[in-house]
Design an enzyme around this catalytic site. Sequence first.
Site, short mmCIF file in Angstrom:
data_model
loop_
_atom_site.label_atom_id
_atom_site.label_comp_id
_atom_site.label_asym_id
_atom_site.label_seq_id
_atom_site.Cartn_x
_atom_site.Cartn_y
_atom_site.Cartn_z
N GLU A 171 0.81 -1.23 0.00
CA GLU A 171 0.00 0.00 0.00
C GLU A 171 0.84 1.27 0.00
OE1 GLU A 171 -2.77 -0.43 3.24
OE2 GLU A 171 -3.68 -2.21 2.40
N GLU A 218 -5.42 -10.92 -1.62
CA GLU A 218 -6.22 -10.76 -0.40
C GLU A 218 -7.72 -10.68 -0.70
OE1 GLU A 218 -4.86 -7.50 2.07
OE2 GLU A 218 -2.77 -7.82 1.55
C1 XIL Z 1 -5.77 -6.69 8.30
C2 XIL Z 1 -6.09 -7.87 9.18
O1 XIL Z 1 -6.98 -8.73 8.51
C3 XIL Z 1 -6.71 -7.40 10.47
O2 XIL Z 1 -6.90 -8.48 11.38
C4 XIL Z 1 -5.82 -6.33 11.11
O3 XIL Z 1 -6.47 -5.80 12.25
C5 XIL Z 1 -5.51 -5.22 10.14
O4 XIL Z 1 -4.94 -5.78 8.96
N1 XIL Z 1 -4.65 -4.97 3.64
C6 XIL Z 1 -3.59 -5.73 4.08
C7 XIL Z 1 -3.76 -6.64 5.24
O5 XIL Z 1 -2.53 -5.73 3.43
O6 XIL Z 1 -2.58 -6.79 5.98
C8 XIL Z 1 -4.87 -6.17 6.14
O7 XIL Z 1 -5.07 -7.14 7.15
C9 XIL Z 1 -6.13 -5.94 5.34
C10 XIL Z 1 -5.92 -4.86 4.31
#
Ligand code: XIL
Length: 335
Positions: A141, A246
């Site tokens: 990100e 994801e």
């Molecule tokens: C999220 C997790 O799922 C949560 O449990 C945590 O509180 C915050 O992070 N993008 C990403 C992931 O790259 O690492 C994130 O994961 C979701 C959004």
Amino acid sequence: MDETPVAAPLAPDWPALRGLMPSNVRIGTAVNGQALATNARYRAVLTSDFNAVTAENAMKWGQLQPTRDTYVWRASDDLVAFAQENGLAMYGHTLVWHHSVPPWVSESWSAEELRELLKQYITTVVSRYRGKIWAWDVVNEVLDEDGSLRDTIWLRKLGPDYIADAFRWAHAADPDARLFINDYGAEGRTGKADGLLRLIRKLRATGVPIHGVGFQGHLQWDKQPVDVAGNLQRFADLGIPVAITELDVRIQLPMTPEKLARQAMLYEHMLAACLAVSTCESFTLWGFTDASSWIPHNYPGYGAACLFDTDIRPKLAHSALVRALREGRPGAAGG
Ligand code: XIL
């Protein structure tokens, strides 16, 4: 281990996704450490349907290094061991992410000190798992919605070169790991996707060891990203592998059969896009069950984002993927 009682039978009685995927495309999921440790059904479905895993949180900087002098490896080591024991490929997530900078890291430190700290951290983590992780999200990100670099502590203190440096340090620590840049909101043709393409071209032109681009895919049931396959292909055309990293499809509650059907179409659409691009190497979900998804906490009013319900039974989206893979033409329902 503290086991939750298992209501449904342990052994999955549906066709496993991993058996239906083309052999050159991994099917992965993020793993919730708590569920993994306490729920036998979770483990059974994880190992039968998937052949790759990503730590949902266990490999984030804040978890691994809670104080400057302490590394806590337990959760992360356990998952890597679990993956190895069960023949699952391990995807490392994530080395540099503005949300996981530990609270003890201070922006008042000098650029030199922060640069050294980042280098040390990346080197330590990547070396520890050298040879055990097939791919790392090196930076996560780092772009804004308009495609420019996101304003983070690293950009402010180290300048834009921190990205190239992070890749070089990771590569030095494990030359065989594939190194990915990962972001959300770049699945379709967006300003961010354009910026990502520009950034990757620039990094490749200067010899930065970047080997893949991850598209997160946190989608909403009623919004289909524009031309995912065409967009992924633009990246593949640079000669760089791509991956869905994801995927989840959140539903605005209450859940209805119509929303579940739209969700199933979106899952299928994303799989089709990945399979349409010859360098798409993996298709990873951000959790597979509504029992432990991050969505309800992070998107109030939304939920039911995963392939399996809260009892870890397959939903319509799962059967849509199975059907599409069996017919060999996923995406027929997508646009
Ligand atoms: C999220 C997790 O799922 C949560 O449990 C945590 O509180 C915050 O992070 N993008 C990403 C992931 O790259 O690492 C994130 O994961 C979701 C959004």
